[in-house]
Design a protein around this motif. Structure first.
Motif, PDB file in Angstrom:
ATOM      1  N   PRO A 138      19.925  32.775 -11.020  1.00  0.00           N
ATOM      2  CA  PRO A 138      18.631  32.612 -10.341  1.00  0.00           C
ATOM      3  C   PRO A 138      18.800  32.001  -8.951  1.00  0.00           C
ATOM      4  CG  PRO A 138      18.453  31.930 -12.629  1.00  0.00           C
ATOM      5  CD  PRO A 138      19.913  32.183 -12.367  1.00  0.00           C
ATOM      6  N   ALA A 139      18.160  32.590  -7.963  1.00  0.00           N
ATOM      7  CA  ALA A 139      18.324  32.171  -6.567  1.00  0.00           C
ATOM      8  C   ALA A 139      17.823  30.757  -6.323  1.00  0.00           C
ATOM      9  CB  ALA A 139      17.605  33.153  -5.641  1.00  0.00           C
ATOM     10  N   LYS A 140      16.931  30.259  -7.179  1.00  0.00           N
ATOM     11  CA  LYS A 140      16.397  28.910  -6.962  1.00  0.00           C
ATOM     12  C   LYS A 140      17.495  27.853  -7.003  1.00  0.00           C
ATOM     13  CE  LYS A 140      15.197  28.092 -11.862  1.00  0.00           C
ATOM     14  NZ  LYS A 140      14.102  27.747 -12.797  1.00  0.00           N
ATOM     15  N   TYR A 141      18.565  28.107  -7.751  1.00  0.00           N
ATOM     16  CA  TYR A 141      19.654  27.132  -7.813  1.00  0.00           C
ATOM     17  C   TYR A 141      20.455  27.112  -6.514  1.00  0.00           C
ATOM     18  CZ  TYR A 141      18.546  26.976 -12.775  1.00  0.00           C
ATOM     19  OH  TYR A 141      17.890  26.835 -13.973  1.00  0.00           O
ATOM     20  N   LEU A 142      20.662  28.269  -5.920  1.00  0.00           N
ATOM     21  CA  LEU A 142      21.326  28.325  -4.621  1.00  0.00           C
ATOM     22  C   LEU A 142      20.479  27.602  -3.579  1.00  0.00           C
ATOM     23  CD1 LEU A 142      23.715  29.600  -2.948  1.00  0.00           C
ATOM     24  CD2 LEU A 142      22.085  31.403  -2.362  1.00  0.00           C
ATOM     25  N   ARG A 143      19.174  27.848  -3.603  1.00  0.00           N
ATOM     26  CA  ARG A 143      18.255  27.197  -2.665  1.00  0.00           C
ATOM     27  C   ARG A 143      18.295  25.680  -2.813  1.00  0.00           C
ATOM     28  NH1 ARG A 143      12.817  28.031  -4.781  1.00  0.00           N
ATOM     29  NH2 ARG A 143      13.263  26.015  -5.747  1.00  0.00           N
ATOM     30  N   ALA A 144      18.210  25.198  -4.041  1.00  0.00           N
ATOM     31  CA  ALA A 144      18.251  23.757  -4.272  1.00  0.00           C
ATOM     32  C   ALA A 144      19.604  23.179  -3.869  1.00  0.00           C
ATOM     33  CB  ALA A 144      17.953  23.449  -5.741  1.00  0.00           C
ATOM     34  N   GLY A 145      20.665  23.945  -4.105  1.00  0.00           N
ATOM     35  CA  GLY A 145      21.989  23.501  -3.676  1.00  0.00           C
ATOM     36  C   GLY A 145      22.055  23.307  -2.178  1.00  0.00           C
ATOM     37  N   MET A 146      21.405  24.190  -1.435  1.00  0.00           N
ATOM     38  CA  MET A 146      21.356  24.031   0.022  1.00  0.00           C
ATOM     39  C   MET A 146      20.602  22.758   0.400  1.00  0.00           C
ATOM     40  SD  MET A 146      21.004  27.779   1.803  1.00  0.00           S
ATOM     41  CE  MET A 146      20.116  28.765   0.596  1.00  0.00           C
ATOM     42  N   GLY A 147      19.525  22.470  -0.297  1.00  0.00           N
ATOM     43  CA  GLY A 147      18.775  21.247  -0.013  1.00  0.00           C
ATOM     44  C   GLY A 147      19.618  20.009  -0.194  1.00  0.00           C
ATOM     45  N   ASP A 148      20.353  19.956  -1.291  1.00  0.00           N
ATOM     46  CA  ASP A 148      21.218  18.807  -1.571  1.00  0.00           C
ATOM     47  C   ASP A 148      22.363  18.733  -0.565  1.00  0.00           C
ATOM     48  OD1 ASP A 148      21.633  16.538  -3.143  1.00  0.00           O
ATOM     49  OD2 ASP A 148      23.035  17.557  -4.466  1.00  0.00           O
ATOM     50  N   THR A 149      22.893  19.883  -0.175  1.00  0.00           N
ATOM     51  CA  THR A 149      23.995  19.935   0.777  1.00  0.00           C
ATOM     52  C   THR A 149      23.553  19.456   2.155  1.00  0.00           C
ATOM     53  OG1 THR A 149      25.040  21.747  -0.427  1.00  0.00           O
ATOM     54  CG2 THR A 149      25.677  21.483   1.873  1.00  0.00           C
ATOM     55  N   ILE A 150      22.370  19.854   2.584  1.00  0.00           N
ATOM     56  CA  ILE A 150      21.813  19.374   3.844  1.00  0.00           C
ATOM     57  C   ILE A 150      21.692  17.851   3.819  1.00  0.00           C
ATOM     58  CG2 ILE A 150      19.689  19.323   5.231  1.00  0.00           C
ATOM     59  CD1 ILE A 150      19.342  22.320   4.384  1.00  0.00           C
ATOM     60  N   GLY A 151      21.286  17.313   2.672  1.00  0.00           N
ATOM     61  CA  GLY A 151      21.198  15.866   2.532  1.00  0.00           C
ATOM     62  C   GLY A 151      22.526  15.175   2.775  1.00  0.00           C
ATOM     63  N   LYS A 152      23.612  15.796   2.334  1.00  0.00           N
ATOM     64  CA  LYS A 152      24.935  15.192   2.519  1.00  0.00           C
ATOM     65  C   LYS A 152      25.244  15.002   4.004  1.00  0.00           C
ATOM     66  CE  LYS A 152      27.532  14.577  -0.427  1.00  0.00           C
ATOM     67  NZ  LYS A 152      27.728  13.372  -1.281  1.00  0.00           N
ATOM     68  N   TYR A 153      24.900  15.983   4.832  1.00  0.00           N
ATOM     69  CA  TYR A 153      25.153  15.876   6.273  1.00  0.00           C
ATOM     70  C   TYR A 153      24.348  14.735   6.888  1.00  0.00           C
ATOM     71  CZ  TYR A 153      24.446  16.837  11.237  1.00  0.00           C
ATOM     72  OH  TYR A 153      24.331  16.709  12.602  1.00  0.00           O
ATOM     73  N   PHE A 154      23.032  14.753   6.683  1.00  0.00           N
ATOM     74  CA  PHE A 154      22.185  13.764   7.341  1.00  0.00           C
ATOM     75  C   PHE A 154      22.403  12.358   6.789  1.00  0.00           C
ATOM     76  CE2 PHE A 154      19.804  17.613   8.507  1.00  0.00           C
ATOM     77  CZ  PHE A 154      19.591  17.357   9.851  1.00  0.00           C
ATOM     78  N   GLU A 155      22.592  12.229   5.497  1.00  0.00           N
ATOM     79  CA  GLU A 155      22.775  10.900   4.915  1.00  0.00           C
ATOM     80  C   GLU A 155      24.124  10.296   5.285  1.00  0.00           C
ATOM     81  OE1 GLU A 155      20.337  10.347   0.942  1.00  0.00           O
ATOM     82  OE2 GLU A 155      21.584  12.127   0.792  1.00  0.00           O
ATOM     83  N   CYS A 156      25.172  11.113   5.291  1.00  0.00           N
ATOM     84  CA  CYS A 156      26.500  10.601   5.626  1.00  0.00           C
ATOM     85  C   CYS A 156      26.528  10.068   7.055  1.00  0.00           C
ATOM     86  CB  CYS A 156      27.543  11.699   5.437  1.00  0.00           C
ATOM     87  SG  CYS A 156      29.236  11.152   5.691  1.00  0.00           S
ATOM     88  N   HIS A 157      26.001  10.822   7.988  1.00  0.00           N
ATOM     89  CA  HIS A 157      25.984  10.378   9.380  1.00  0.00           C
ATOM     90  C   HIS A 157      25.095   9.143   9.559  1.00  0.00           C
ATOM     91  CE1 HIS A 157      28.271  13.346  11.790  1.00  0.00           C
ATOM     92  NE2 HIS A 157      28.064  14.127  10.744  1.00  0.00           N
ATOM     93  N   PHE A 158      23.968   9.110   8.868  1.00  0.00           N
ATOM     94  CA  PHE A 158      23.046   7.977   8.976  1.00  0.00           C
ATOM     95  C   PHE A 158      23.675   6.704   8.401  1.00  0.00           C
ATOM     96  CE2 PHE A 158      19.429   5.505   7.170  1.00  0.00           C
ATOM     97  CZ  PHE A 158      18.756   5.216   8.358  1.00  0.00           C
ATOM     98  N   ALA A 159      24.221   6.804   7.187  1.00  0.00           N
ATOM     99  CA  ALA A 159      24.779   5.633   6.526  1.00  0.00           C
ATOM    100  C   ALA A 159      26.008   5.084   7.250  1.00  0.00           C
ATOM    101  CB  ALA A 159      25.131   5.964   5.074  1.00  0.00           C
ATOM    102  N   ALA A 160      26.768   5.962   7.897  1.00  0.00           N
ATOM    103  CA  ALA A 160      27.995   5.542   8.577  1.00  0.00           C
ATOM    104  C   ALA A 160      27.757   5.100  10.020  1.00  0.00           C
ATOM    105  CB  ALA A 160      29.011   6.690   8.556  1.00  0.00           C
ATOM    106  N   ARG A 161      26.528   5.212  10.488  1.00  0.00           N
ATOM    107  CA  ARG A 161      26.229   4.888  11.886  1.00  0.00           C
ATOM    108  C   ARG A 161      26.637   3.443  12.227  1.00  0.00           C
ATOM    109  NH1 ARG A 161      20.147   5.570  13.389  1.00  0.00           N
ATOM    110  NH2 ARG A 161      20.667   7.764  12.943  1.00  0.00           N
ATOM    111  N   GLY A 162      27.379   3.297  13.299  1.00  0.00           N
ATOM    112  CA  GLY A 162      27.766   1.973  13.765  1.00  0.00           C
ATOM    113  C   GLY A 162      29.004   1.406  13.108  1.00  0.00           C
ATOM    114  N   ASP A 163      29.529   2.066  12.067  1.00  0.00           N
ATOM    115  CA  ASP A 163      30.716   1.558  11.381  1.00  0.00           C
ATOM    116  C   ASP A 163      31.989   2.121  12.021  1.00  0.00           C
ATOM    117  OD1 ASP A 163      28.972   0.355   9.689  1.00  0.00           O
ATOM    118  OD2 ASP A 163      29.631   1.370   7.867  1.00  0.00           O
TER     119      ASP A 163
END
Length: 357
Positions: free
Chosen positions: A162-187
């Motif tokens: 089902p394509a909904k799992y691929l779609r949700a996987g993209m959502g979680d993957t996008i989170g990895k980019y934005f959260e990693c850069h945000f959490a590591a800011r200034g370190d």
């Protein structure tokens, strides 16, 4: 200075990935104990059996992992694998099935190989399991020394899911980019975390290029180049980030928003994890004052069909109604290492900004 080791996951992806199984796995033995989900086994076990026919490999037993990945289930399946004198464990399915297989292999001290049948998570490539209690509530993370020996991604199997799992996987993957850069800011990051953060760029930019077409291809059951690039982002790029960065940099506001919203009755049963995390990224961008990036991401999520407002998810934007959600969001463990303090007022104001986009 103490020494440390970093282990990567090897992988094979393509329309005939399972054909590589005999050559890659025979070095650890012959007897295979296969753990999977019911739908996953129905979709992919036959393809695997055909691929290993005539080789030294033999599937000595096949078992369903259950409904949840639990410590009791892990211990039981580890014992089953030892009783049938397995040389290795194969995990086939989605995140919970793969997490159960990894845990059983670790417990039984056997090598594990993963066969993801959907691309909703990076479980096939990580060195941990998300373990739940018998009632379905979160228990803890079960960490391992290394990820699976090899991950086999049979692209037609993913395309037929089902394509909904691929779609949700993209959502979680996008989170990895934005959260990693945000959490590591200034370190000042050590090499492993710095490398992981750079890899996180591949959790967003390729999806902007290939994600919409990949989703359309998955809806039509087509194993295309665009689908391949998207699956690699969802499973491998995200998994590598998880393996390489400190836990401090794996999650931030977006995941914490998810853990807040699932406190609402019936919410977790209705919406997929990755879809909600993607909404949480919008909230994080609003908190951080990144209005232009927030608008850009909203447009992309809309193209994917991911809900971008509380209204679309049937959640009232009312302070009293969201009280527990806001409290959980700002006090959750994912908020322990972020560049500045975030309050409930800031989260609620960010939600209003997202709603008004």
């Amino acid at each position: 200075m103490n020494s440390y080791s970093v282990y990567f996951v090897d992988y094979t992806i393509g329309t005939d990935a399972y054909e590589k199984v005999p050559k890659i796995c025979r070095s650890v033995g012959k007897r295979v104990f296969l753990i999977g989900g019911a739908k996953a086994l129905q979709a992919a076990r036959g393809v695997l059996e055909e691929a290993i026919a005539g080789s030294d490999l033999e599937i000595v037993d096949t078992v369903l992992f259950g409904e949840e990945c639990t410590y009791a289930g892990i211990a039981h399946l580890a014992e089953c694998a030892l009783q049938c004198k397995a040389d290795m464990i194969f995990g086939m399915g989605g995140g919970k099935a793969l997490d159960t297989a990894k845990g059983a292999a670790y417990k039984a001290e056997l090598p594990v190989f993963t066969f993801p049948t959907i691309a909703a998570t990076c479980a096939a490539a990580t060195a941990l399991s998300v373990v739940y209690k018998e009632d379905g509530n979160f228990d803890s993370f079960y960490f391992y020394d290394r990820p699976a020996r090899h991950c086999f991604i049979q692209l037609p199997v993913i395309a037929d899911a089902p394509a909904k799992y691929l779609r949700a996987g993209m959502g979680d993957t996008i989170g990895k980019y934005f959260e990693c850069h945000f959490a590591a800011r200034g370190d000042q990051l050590a090499h492993s975390s710095a490398l992981g953060r750079e890899i996180s760029n591949l959790c967003y930019r390729p999806l902007l290029v290939h994600g919409v077409q990949a989703l359309n291809d998955c809806m039509e059951g087509k194993a295309t180049y665009e689908l391949e690039q998207t699956v690699l982002a969802n499973i491998i790029s995200t998994g590598l980030v998880s393996l390489m960065v400190l836990d401090d940099y794996n999650c931030a506001i977006a995941h914490s928003v998810y853990y807040g919203l699932v406190l609402l009755p019936g919410f977790e049963e209705t919406f997929l994890h990755g879809d909600v995390v993607a909404y949480g990224v919008l909230v994080q961008l609003a908190v951080d004052g990144q209005a232009e990036e927030m608008q850009r991401l909203k447009s992309f999520l809309t193209e994917l069909g991911i809900p971008t407002t509380l209204g679309e998810m049937g959640v009232k934007l009312e302070r009293s109604y969201l009280k527990e959600v806001l409290t959980e969001t700002v006090t959750g463990p994912d908020m322990e290492h972020i560049p500045y303090a975030v309050t409930e007022d800031m989260i609620f104001d960010a939600m209003r900004k997202v709603e008004a986009l």
